[in-house]
Every structure is written in C-alpha cells, then in structure tokens.
Scaffold this active site. Structure first.
Site, PDB file in Angstrom:
ATOM      1  N   ARG A 317       0.822  -1.229   0.000  1.00  0.00           N
ATOM      2  CA  ARG A 317       0.000   0.000   0.000  1.00  0.00           C
ATOM      3  C   ARG A 317       0.854   1.277   0.000  1.00  0.00           C
ATOM      4  O   ARG A 317       0.440   2.316   0.488  1.00  0.00           O
ATOM      5  CB  ARG A 317      -0.960   0.020   1.185  1.00  0.00           C
ATOM      6  N   LYS A 339       4.538  11.790 -10.451  1.00  0.00           N
ATOM      7  CA  LYS A 339       3.632  11.069 -11.361  1.00  0.00           C
ATOM      8  C   LYS A 339       4.285   9.742 -11.704  1.00  0.00           C
ATOM      9  O   LYS A 339       5.445   9.710 -12.148  1.00  0.00           O
ATOM     10  CB  LYS A 339       3.444  11.858 -12.651  1.00  0.00           C
ATOM     11  N   GLU A 381      12.568  18.717 -23.279  1.00  0.00           N
ATOM     12  CA  GLU A 381      11.865  19.032 -22.025  1.00  0.00           C
ATOM     13  C   GLU A 381      12.526  20.228 -21.319  1.00  0.00           C
ATOM     14  O   GLU A 381      11.865  21.014 -20.662  1.00  0.00           O
ATOM     15  CB  GLU A 381      11.843  17.811 -21.089  1.00  0.00           C
ATOM     16  N   LYS A 423       9.877  23.051 -12.443  1.00  0.00           N
ATOM     17  CA  LYS A 423       8.899  21.982 -12.219  1.00  0.00           C
ATOM     18  C   LYS A 423       8.489  21.945 -10.754  1.00  0.00           C
ATOM     19  O   LYS A 423       7.303  21.792 -10.433  1.00  0.00           O
ATOM     20  CB  LYS A 423       9.474  20.628 -12.660  1.00  0.00           C
ATOM     21  N   GLU A 433      -2.441  18.148 -10.486  1.00  0.00           N
ATOM     22  CA  GLU A 433      -2.863  18.651 -11.800  1.00  0.00           C
ATOM     23  C   GLU A 433      -4.345  18.980 -11.891  1.00  0.00           C
ATOM     24  O   GLU A 433      -5.078  18.443 -12.723  1.00  0.00           O
ATOM     25  CB  GLU A 433      -2.469  17.652 -12.901  1.00  0.00           C
ATOM     26  N   ARG A 437      -0.485  22.750 -13.263  1.00  0.00           N
ATOM     27  CA  ARG A 437       0.464  21.696 -13.644  1.00  0.00           C
ATOM     28  C   ARG A 437       0.274  21.252 -15.090  1.00  0.00           C
ATOM     29  O   ARG A 437       1.215  20.760 -15.730  1.00  0.00           O
ATOM     30  CB  ARG A 437       0.345  20.503 -12.682  1.00  0.00           C
ATOM     31  N   ASN A 441       2.468  20.192 -19.802  1.00  0.00           N
ATOM     32  CA  ASN A 441       2.140  19.373 -20.973  1.00  0.00           C
ATOM     33  C   ASN A 441       2.256  20.150 -22.274  1.00  0.00           C
ATOM     34  O   ASN A 441       1.760  19.695 -23.310  1.00  0.00           O
ATOM     35  CB  ASN A 441       0.729  18.805 -20.842  1.00  0.00           C
ATOM     36  N   HIS A 444       2.566  18.321 -25.447  1.00  0.00           N
ATOM     37  CA  HIS A 444       2.318  16.899 -25.193  1.00  0.00           C
ATOM     38  C   HIS A 444       1.039  16.368 -25.837  1.00  0.00           C
ATOM     39  O   HIS A 444       0.965  15.186 -26.125  1.00  0.00           O
ATOM     40  CB  HIS A 444       2.296  16.629 -23.685  1.00  0.00           C
ATOM     41  N   HIS A 448       1.917  13.228 -27.675  1.00  0.00           N
ATOM     42  CA  HIS A 448       1.422  11.902 -27.290  1.00  0.00           C
ATOM     43  C   HIS A 448       0.695  11.231 -28.453  1.00  0.00           C
ATOM     44  O   HIS A 448       0.823  10.025 -28.666  1.00  0.00           O
ATOM     45  CB  HIS A 448       0.485  12.005 -26.083  1.00  0.00           C
ATOM     46  N   HIS A 462       9.921  10.008 -27.013  1.00  0.00           N
ATOM     47  CA  HIS A 462       8.979  10.881 -26.312  1.00  0.00           C
ATOM     48  C   HIS A 462       9.373  12.363 -26.466  1.00  0.00           C
ATOM     49  O   HIS A 462       8.563  13.208 -26.860  1.00  0.00           O
ATOM     50  CB  HIS A 462       8.922  10.479 -24.834  1.00  0.00           C
TER      51      HIS A 462
HETATM   52  N1  LIG Z   1       6.400  10.919 -14.631  1.00  0.00           N
HETATM   53  C1  LIG Z   1       6.514  12.020 -15.306  1.00  0.00           C
HETATM   54  O1  LIG Z   1       6.224  13.109 -14.825  1.00  0.00           O
HETATM   55  C2  LIG Z   1       7.044  11.958 -16.714  1.00  0.00           C
HETATM   56  C3  LIG Z   1       7.420  13.120 -17.380  1.00  0.00           C
HETATM   57  C4  LIG Z   1       7.967  13.022 -18.656  1.00  0.00           C
HETATM   58  C5  LIG Z   1       8.134  11.778 -19.243  1.00  0.00           C
HETATM   59  N2  LIG Z   1       7.746  10.656 -18.582  1.00  0.00           N
HETATM   60  C6  LIG Z   1       7.930   9.331 -19.175  1.00  0.00           C
HETATM   61  O2  LIG Z   1       9.325   9.094 -19.311  1.00  0.00           O
HETATM   62  C7  LIG Z   1       9.515   8.144 -20.351  1.00  0.00           C
HETATM   63  C8  LIG Z   1      10.648   8.604 -21.226  1.00  0.00           C
HETATM   64  O3  LIG Z   1      11.802   8.701 -20.443  1.00  0.00           O
HETATM   65  P1  LIG Z   1      13.262   8.550 -21.087  1.00  0.00           P
HETATM   66  O4  LIG Z   1      13.358   9.420 -22.269  1.00  0.00           O
HETATM   67  O5  LIG Z   1      14.249   8.700 -19.992  1.00  0.00           O
HETATM   68  O6  LIG Z   1      13.208   7.065 -21.666  1.00  0.00           O
HETATM   69  P2  LIG Z   1      13.894   5.696 -21.218  1.00  0.00           P
HETATM   70  O7  LIG Z   1      13.723   5.426 -19.798  1.00  0.00           O
HETATM   71  O8  LIG Z   1      13.398   4.690 -22.182  1.00  0.00           O
HETATM   72  O9  LIG Z   1      15.441   5.975 -21.479  1.00  0.00           O
HETATM   73  C9  LIG Z   1      15.878   6.221 -22.786  1.00  0.00           C
HETATM   74  C10 LIG Z   1      16.951   5.215 -23.232  1.00  0.00           C
HETATM   75  O10 LIG Z   1      18.189   5.602 -22.666  1.00  0.00           O
HETATM   76  C11 LIG Z   1      18.776   4.519 -21.947  1.00  0.00           C
HETATM   77  N3  LIG Z   1      19.509   5.134 -20.851  1.00  0.00           N
HETATM   78  C12 LIG Z   1      19.012   5.832 -19.810  1.00  0.00           C
HETATM   79  N4  LIG Z   1      20.008   6.346 -19.086  1.00  0.00           N
HETATM   80  C13 LIG Z   1      21.164   5.975 -19.679  1.00  0.00           C
HETATM   81  C14 LIG Z   1      22.546   6.227 -19.424  1.00  0.00           C
HETATM   82  N5  LIG Z   1      22.928   7.028 -18.422  1.00  0.00           N
HETATM   83  N6  LIG Z   1      23.453   5.667 -20.228  1.00  0.00           N
HETATM   84  C15 LIG Z   1      23.071   4.894 -21.298  1.00  0.00           C
HETATM   85  N7  LIG Z   1      21.807   4.648 -21.616  1.00  0.00           N
HETATM   86  C16 LIG Z   1      20.855   5.189 -20.808  1.00  0.00           C
HETATM   87  C17 LIG Z   1      17.611   3.643 -21.558  1.00  0.00           C
HETATM   88  O11 LIG Z   1      18.025   2.322 -21.359  1.00  0.00           O
HETATM   89  C18 LIG Z   1      16.711   3.789 -22.779  1.00  0.00           C
HETATM   90  O12 LIG Z   1      17.166   2.918 -23.789  1.00  0.00           O
HETATM   91  C19 LIG Z   1       8.213   8.023 -21.083  1.00  0.00           C
HETATM   92  O13 LIG Z   1       7.607   6.807 -20.715  1.00  0.00           O
HETATM   93  C20 LIG Z   1       7.386   9.191 -20.573  1.00  0.00           C
HETATM   94  O14 LIG Z   1       6.016   8.926 -20.558  1.00  0.00           O
HETATM   95  C21 LIG Z   1       7.213  10.731 -17.333  1.00  0.00           C
END
Ligand SMILES: NC(=O)c1ccc[n+]([C@@H]2O[C@H](COP(=O)([O-])OP(=O)(O)OC[C@H]3O[C@@H](n4cnc5c(N)ncnc54)[C@H](O)[C@@H]3O)[C@@H](O)[C@H]2O)c1
Length: 564
Positions: A317, A339, A381, A423, A433, A437, A441, A444, A448, A462
C-alpha cells in the site's frame, strides 16, 4: 560570420593555450586533429608519436617490455612537456586524460575537447586496425565497453564534448571551430570552474524532498540515502543499458553502507511500462523482502522511474522510493513531481498513482553514456520550461545550448537546476494537476498522439514528439492570432539547430492522417467532457490552458501540418 573571422576569433581566444583532444581509440583524434590544426594554421602534435620517438620504441613494445605503468608515467611527462609549446593541436592517447596530474596540466595550458563516439562507431573504426595494445586479447567489444564505463565520466570533465559522428571530418572541424568561437564555450582564463553542486527543494509539506544535482553523486548515493533516510534496505530497479554502464557503482556504494537488498534489471524501452512488467517487478520486489520502511530505488530513465515509482506506490500500500534518474529527460522532468504509471492499449500513462519520491539524486556524469539522440530528446523538455514560463531561460538556452550538450559542467548543471526548479514550483502549487500543472504538458497533446501513431517505436522518442508538439502549439497559437508572428519560427530554429525534429514530416516513415491523429488526441488524460485541452502560448515564456479550440479547427490544422 565567415570561416576566416571564426578562425581569427578562435586564435585570439586561444592565446598560448593548446587545443587538447581527448577520447578513446577510434574517436578520430589524429584525423580530426590534423584537419583542425591545418585550418587554424597551428602545428599538429600526436603525443603517442612523441612518446615513441622519446623511447625509440613503438607503444606496443613499451607495453610489452615495461608494462602499462611505465608507459603511463612516460606519457604524463611527455604531455606535460608538450603543453609548454602551445599554441598547437595536441592529440593525446586514450588513457592520458585519466591521470589527474595530466588533467590539471591540460586545464592550466589547454582547452580540452572530448571527441565522443558510441560503441558501434568506435568498434567499426578500430577493428580496421588491430594494433592497439588494449584490444589485442580476448573480446575487443567487451574491453571497449569497460573502457567506456571507466573513462567517459572522466572525459566529461573536458571543456567541450563534440560528437564524433560518421560524417566528413570537415563537418566536425567546422562544428569545433564554431563552438570555440562561441563566447561561453571556452574558459577565458586557465582557471577551470568546477562542476557545481546544486539542490532544489520540492515543497510539499511533510512530503517535501530535495533534488540533488552534481557530477559524480552516484558514487556517494549510499551515504546520501543512509544519512537522510536511515538504515533501510534498497531494492534497485534498472534496465539493461543503465545496468551495463553504472549498476556496479550504485551497488558498491549501497553495499558499503550496508543498505543493499538486490537489483532487478528490466528490458529497456517504453514497452516495459506495462501491466505484465509491473506484475513481475512487484513480485520480485516482494521477494527481495522489502518492508514498509524500506526503499525502492528506480535507477534509469523515465520508463524505469515511472514503472518502479508506480510499483513503490502500490507495494504494501505504498513504500518510499528514491529516484536516481539517468537520462536527461528523467533528471529534468519525470523523476520530479511524483507522477508514476504505465501504458495500456488505450494510451500512455492512463494507469498510475501520484506518489512522491523521498529524494532525487541526479548525477550529471551518468549522462556521458546516454546516446546523443536520447540527450537531444531530453533537451526538448529543458526547452519546454523556457517556452512555457521563462523567456529569459529560453534565450539563455539559445546562446548556451552547446555547453549544455558539451560536458557535465556548469551549463548542464544550470540547465537541469533551472528546469527542476521550474517543475518544483509548479508541482508545489498544483500537485495533482487540477490547474497550473497542466502547463507542463506544453507540446504533449500533439506529442502523445504522434507517439501513439508511431506505435511508441524507435521512429519517435517521447522528447522528439514533445519537440514537434511544441512547434505545433506555437504555430497553432499564431494561426489563432493569440501569439505574435515569428515566435514559432524562433522556437523551430532553436530546436532544429539542436538536432530535434520540428514537424510531422520529420518523422521517418510518413503516412500520417489528420483524422487518426485527432482520434488519438482524444485519448489524452486532459480530455474533459469530450473537450480537448490545449496548452497554447501568448508568447515565448507564456503558456496557458485552453478548452476553446474546436475539433474542426484542429483537424484542419493537422491537415496543413501533415503536408508541411
Ligand atoms: N512521470 C513524469 O512526470 C514523466 C514526465 C515526462 C516523461 N515521462 C515518461 O518518461 C519516459 C521517457 O523517459 P526517457 O526518455 O528517460 O526514456 P527511457 O527510460 O526509455 O530511457 C531512454 C533510453 O536511454 C537509456 N539510458 C538511460 N540512461 C542511460 C545512461 N545514463 N546511459 C546509457 N543509456 C541510458 C535507456 O536504457 C533507454 O534505452 C516516457 O515513458 C514518458 O512517458 C514521465
């Protein structure tokens, strides 16, 4: 500026200092160095040649006859001597810059440039020649990977990082010259600013937490967690890519503090944010014996952060978690704000919980192993924070973006800190949100839909979807007469120069359809009573939420965008 003017500025700013090229074997130090020296009218010196001359032996013979330590000692002395002869372009051996004394000498009398290349590029180049002593035995690819892990965080201390791509040398040389001529790229004195350490507080009452930002923090993660959160057990969740480069460092520091419970390594990629992986992960975390006071430690990009944060939110939980983000996107965005969630067939992030971390540890040095395309995607971003609420920050990025990409130095730290602070302020005002907040987006709603249309595949990351989406938000705002003309062009120009896509036709594969995109936009979480919410802009640095745009307007706009 003409090339002659650029060269003139670079030479003036260089003074007596040398340009010192560092990087792994195969990164192009000699070939690019020679071309650069020719353009600047300076001598080109290869430290390895000098060492061979001084010892009257080849480097292979020195290694075989006297061992690596002897070679390194000679190398250090030769480089120190050569640095007294500037200005020149000096190519150093792959291990030279690892020596702290050599790094200090380079800081004193040189401008260091790291020519960074990815593993496949390096392997393609070095396997053409098999004379390198460190690659003679065993599995050359595994050896090269080990060298990348050990050396990239240190190379990142160089004044500038340049991607050594599979492109003509003249293109890379022109990039180096342009960047050296940019005011912020070169230290004006020999004194080198150390990478600063920053901390941003996310103010949420008794759930407030710090985001720590600095180069090299990963090594201290165990002590940081233990001192702030107590003697807990840590279940680390990561993906294969991050594990390959950095997991050993994290496990060591947690073990040395006696707080390591185990690591779970997931497959990399968006597909891992699924019900199936959530179930597997939750059960494996329980198998590690994590109890209510213990910690989940998501160690990776946004995918791992969202998935493992969600698992922490529902495990027993809700147990605490510490985010250790390793992608730029995760450091500036997804690790902060609580999030968490997974994707379903119906769309992205539709299942999840708000669950705030107890601490975020952002080590900028881990970004040195992040593939350049992912770094650019994360930058979208960063730019977003300027575009949605801080015009000055956007202008700063326009002049300093190369420093942000350049190394794990001050510009990168500043960009991350400013983004996180923006942020944090929004999250503190509107945690779940219900209002402000939503501004986060920006880009986005379109982004998306484009991600869904490309099947969350390699065609569009992304951050790339966000980049295109932000340009579209500016173009739509201009078309609606809300935003003065010229702003969309300025935004597009900046994102383009960084190497990001800015329009739908930049996505490889083609075949977009306005009705399909509009349907996918309808899946957005911001839809209320069937009405789409758009983040529109009145200007750069001034975004707002609108529910006034009718579907027909959007469909017509999408039609024009597709053929753009
Ligand atoms: N929670 C939130 O507020 C929020 C905000 C924005 C995006 N997101 C989410 O985040 C995700 C995208 O995140 P991302 O772009 O980090 O993608 P990801 O986690 O897929 O990482 C991108 C790639 O880089 C690699 N990688 C990461 N760090 C590395 C490093 N230091 N060295 C070598 N390789 C590395 C990973 O293995 C992956 O292949 C999406 O799912 C999106 O929806 C969430």
């Amino acid at each position: 500026m003409t090339e002659a003017e650029t060269i003139d500025i670079v030479k003036k700013r260089l003074g007596k200092r040398s340009i010192v090229l560092v990087g792994l074997m195969g990164c192009g130090k000699s070939s690019i160095g020679k071309r650069l020296a020719f353009k600047l009218g300076l001598p080109f010196v290869d430290a390895d040649d000098e060492i061979e001359r001084a010892a009257a032996k080849t480097i292979n013979e020195i290694f075989t006859d006297h061992g690596e330590d002897h070679f390194r000692d000679g190398e250090r002395k030769v480089i120190s001597r050569l640095l007294g002869n500037g200005p020149q372009v000096l190519a150093t051996g792959g291990g030279a810059y690892m020596h702290p004394e050599t790094r200090q000498r380079v800081r004193d009398d040189g401008i260091s440039i790291w020519l960074r290349a990815d593993l496949p590029v390096l392997m393609r180049r070095v396997m053409k020649r098999d004379t390198r002593p460190l690659l003679r035995d065993g599995n050359p690819e595994a050896t090269m990977l080990k060298l990348i892990e050990a050396r990239y965080p240190v190379y990142a201390e160089a004044d500038m990082t340049v991607e050594s791509r599979e492109e003509p040398h003249d293109v890379i040389v022109a990039e180096i010259l342009n960047r050296l001529a940019t005011p912020t790229s070169m230290p004006t004195t020999a004194a080198h600013a150390p990478a600063p350490s920053r901390s941003v507080r996310v103010e949420l009452g008794d759930r407030s937490y710090d985001v720590l930002i600095a180069s090299g923090l990963l090594r201290d993660a165990g002590a940081l967690i233990r001192s702030r959160l107590g003697a807990v057990k840590c279940g680390v969740v990561t993906d294969e890519n991050v594990a390959r480069h950095h997991l050993a460092t994290l496990e060591d520091t947690l073990k040395s503090e006696g707080i390591f419970a185990g690591s779970i390594v997931m497959k990399p990629g968006e597909a891992t944010k699924s019900f199936r992986d959530l179930a597997t992960l939750s059960e494996r975390l329980l198998e590690l014996g994590l109890e209510r006071g213990d910690l989940v430690v998501p160690f990776g990009g946004g995918v791992i952060g969202d998935l493992a944060g969600f698992a922490a939110g529902i495990l027993r939980r809700g147990i605490r978690f510490v985010q250790i983000p390793t992608s730029l996107l995760a450091q500036v965005d997804s690790s902060v704000g609580g999030k968490t969630g997974i994707n379903t067939l119906q769309g992205k992030n539709l299942i999840g919980v708000f669950h705030q971390p107890s601490l975020v540890i952002a080590d900028t040095a881990v970004l040195t192993t992040l593939p350049p395309r992912e770094m650019r995607a994360g930058y979208a971003e960063v730019a977003k924070y300027g575009l949605l609420g801080d015009a000055q920050f956007f202008a700063w990025l326009e002049s300093n973006w190369q420093g942000v990409f350049g190394n794990s130095g001050p510009a990168l730290t500043k960009a991350i800190e400013t983004s996180v602070a923006a942020k944090a302020a929004i999250v503190a005002r509107d945690e779940t949100e219900t209002g402000d907040r939503a501004l986060l987006n920006l880009g986005h709603t379109f982004g998306h839909a484009l991600e869904a249309w490309t099947g969350y595949s390699d065609r569009l990351l992304h951050g790339e979807g966000v980049a295109i989406g932000m340009c579209m938000a500016f173009r739509l705002s201009e078309e609606l007469g809300i935003c003065p003309p010229g702003r969309a062009e300025r935004v597009t120009n900046h994102l383009k120069v960084v190497g990001l896509p800015t329009k739908i036709s930049d996505i490889p594969g083609g075949g977009a359809n306005a009705d399909e995109l509009l349907r996918l936009m309808g899946q957005d979480k911001k839809v209320r009573g069937g009405k789409l919410a758009f983040i529109l802009v009145r200007d750069i640095g001034w975004a707002f939420v609108s529910r006034e745009v009718i579907p027909e307007t959007v469909r017509a706009f999408l039609g024009r965008e597709i053929t753009r």
